[in-house]
Design a protein around this motif. Structure first.
Motif, PDB file in Angstrom:
ATOM      1  N   PHE A 199       0.823  -1.205   0.000  1.00 28.40           N
ATOM      2  CA  PHE A 199       0.000   0.000   0.000  1.00 28.40           C
ATOM      3  C   PHE A 199       0.862   1.263   0.000  1.00 28.40           C
ATOM      4  O   PHE A 199       0.481   2.281  -0.575  1.00 28.40           O
ATOM      5  N   ASP A 200       2.020   1.211   0.651  1.00 23.78           N
ATOM      6  CA  ASP A 200       2.880   2.390   0.747  1.00 23.78           C
ATOM      7  C   ASP A 200       3.439   2.815  -0.602  1.00 23.78           C
ATOM      8  O   ASP A 200       3.840   3.963  -0.784  1.00 23.78           O
TER       9      ASP A 200
ATOM     10  N   GLU B 199      -9.280   4.315   2.142  1.00 21.83           N
ATOM     11  CA  GLU B 199     -10.641   3.801   2.324  1.00 21.83           C
ATOM     12  C   GLU B 199     -10.659   2.274   2.358  1.00 21.83           C
ATOM     13  O   GLU B 199     -11.411   1.668   3.131  1.00 21.83           O
ATOM     14  N   ALA B 200      -9.822   1.665   1.512  1.00 23.02           N
ATOM     15  CA  ALA B 200      -9.758   0.196   1.499  1.00 23.02           C
ATOM     16  C   ALA B 200      -9.206  -0.334   2.814  1.00 23.02           C
ATOM     17  O   ALA B 200      -9.713  -1.321   3.372  1.00 23.02           O
ATOM     18  N   LEU B 201      -8.153   0.314   3.325  1.00 32.05           N
ATOM     19  CA  LEU B 201      -7.574  -0.103   4.603  1.00 32.05           C
ATOM     20  C   LEU B 201      -8.555   0.106   5.749  1.00 32.05           C
ATOM     21  O   LEU B 201      -8.695  -0.751   6.635  1.00 32.05           O
TER      22      LEU B 201
ATOM     23  N   GLN C 294      -0.797   2.002  10.725  1.00 25.56           N
ATOM     24  CA  GLN C 294       0.581   2.313  10.312  1.00 25.56           C
ATOM     25  C   GLN C 294       0.655   2.668   8.828  1.00 25.56           C
ATOM     26  O   GLN C 294       1.501   3.455   8.415  1.00 25.56           O
ATOM     27  N   HIS C 295      -0.232   2.083   8.037  1.00 24.03           N
ATOM     28  CA  HIS C 295      -0.164   2.288   6.592  1.00 24.03           C
ATOM     29  C   HIS C 295      -1.186   3.296   6.073  1.00 24.03           C
ATOM     30  O   HIS C 295      -1.238   3.554   4.870  1.00 24.03           O
ATOM     31  N   LEU C 296      -1.958   3.894   6.979  1.00 28.15           N
ATOM     32  CA  LEU C 296      -2.868   4.964   6.582  1.00 28.15           C
ATOM     33  C   LEU C 296      -2.106   6.277   6.449  1.00 28.15           C
ATOM     34  O   LEU C 296      -1.165   6.546   7.197  1.00 28.15           O
ATOM     35  N   ASP C 297      -2.536   7.101   5.525  1.00 28.93           N
ATOM     36  CA  ASP C 297      -1.963   8.439   5.367  1.00 28.93           C
ATOM     37  C   ASP C 297      -2.355   9.278   6.589  1.00 28.93           C
ATOM     38  O   ASP C 297      -3.540   9.423   6.886  1.00 28.93           O
ATOM     39  N   PRO C 298      -1.380   9.849   7.329  1.00 25.46           N
ATOM     40  CA  PRO C 298      -1.702  10.643   8.520  1.00 25.46           C
ATOM     41  C   PRO C 298      -2.705  11.765   8.241  1.00 25.46           C
ATOM     42  O   PRO C 298      -3.573  12.049   9.074  1.00 25.46           O
TER      43      PRO C 298
ATOM     44  N   ALA D  16     -11.527   6.884  10.991  1.00 24.04           N
ATOM     45  CA  ALA D  16     -10.120   6.546  11.258  1.00 24.04           C
ATOM     46  C   ALA D  16      -9.723   6.976  12.661  1.00 24.04           C
ATOM     47  O   ALA D  16      -9.014   6.267  13.381  1.00 24.04           O
ATOM     48  N   LEU D  17     -10.207   8.134  13.083  1.00 21.09           N
ATOM     49  CA  LEU D  17      -9.908   8.606  14.440  1.00 21.09           C
ATOM     50  C   LEU D  17     -10.551   7.708  15.479  1.00 21.09           C
ATOM     51  O   LEU D  17      -9.981   7.443  16.549  1.00 21.09           O
TER      52      LEU D  17
END
Length: 246
Positions: free
Chosen positions: A194-195, A205-207, A226-230, A239-240
């Motif tokens: 993913f990165d 969105e998939a993650l 860890q692999h989500l965009d901050p 996500a939060l």
């Protein structure tokens, strides 16, 4: 020095060079060198290439491909001629020479080459990745059309999805990363992929969808975060919530 001298001789050197190249009992390295000078001297390399792509020695067929990429205005016809070669090294060269080509013809050639990946040859896989670098969207779409109803059912398919650099691969990548039937350690490569995928918000969105499906799996959710965009995490309530829960 010999190459430069032969070039200066021009057409007067052709007969001797052709004699060496057509001597099937000669050292193949010397035959390849003679062929290379002949290509440099020739006004039209079609006849030379037509002979070279039929050589029994795969290294000479590879030399033909490289000459075609240098001396032919459209090397795709020569790549197509060897795209189903029995030797994996020749097919790797075909894949590499697709680098820089765009459009459907190159995409379909790439898809055919990808379908011949054995799922074990790491160098073949990387050659596919390099060859599709400028044509990923079209190449991956062409591969999906030929890969069947379950493109990730084989090691070949899983490798192609892992190496792909297009948002079109994200749903399949997510399905591989979230497959509960496979040990998590064996799925780490898909999370890492993913990165490198340029798929914008589709990746996040998939993650995040994986997180929703596995809310009680702290180890998996830690990986997902860890692999989500901050930046995405900061603007996504879901996500939060996942982060707070973890």
């Amino acid at each position: 020095l010999a190459y430069a001298a032969l070039q200066k001789m021009g057409t007067s050197a052709e007969a001797e060079l052709m004699g060496l190249y057509q001597n099937v009992h000669a050292n193949p390295r010397m035959r390849a060198r003679a062929f290379w000078v002949l290509c440099a001297l020739a006004k039209n390399t079609d006849a030379l290439l037509s002979q070279a792509i039929k050589e029994a020695n795969p290294d000479l067929r590879i030399t033909a491909l490289r000459a075609a990429s240098l001396y032919q205005p459209n090397s795709l016809q020569w790549i197509a001629a060897l795209s189903r070669d029995p030797d994996a090294q020749v097919r790797r060269e075909c894949a590499l020479l697709l680098y820089g080509h765009t459009g459907n013809e190159a995409a379909n050639l790439w898809a055919d080459l990808a379908l011949q990946h054995d799922g074990r040859d790491r160098w073949y896989l990387e050659a596919l990745g390099i060859g599709a670098h400028t044509n990923w969207d079209a190449a991956f779409t062409a591969w999906l059309a030929k890969a069947g109803a379950q493109p990730t059912a084989t090691a070949m398919g899983r490798d192609v999805v892992w190496r792909a650099r297009t948002s079109a691969s994200v749903p399949l990548l997510a399905s591989l990363a979230g497959d509960p039937a496979v040990d998590l350690n064996s799925r780490l490569r898909y999370f890492r992929a993913f990165d490198f995928n340029p798929g914008g918000t589709e990746k996040s969105e998939a993650l995040l969808s994986l997180g929703k499906q596995n809310q009680d799996n702290a180890e998996l959710n830690a990986l997902i975060l860890q692999h989500l965009d901050p930046a995405y995490v900061k603007q996504s309530a879901e996500a939060l919530r996942l982060l707070t829960q973890l």
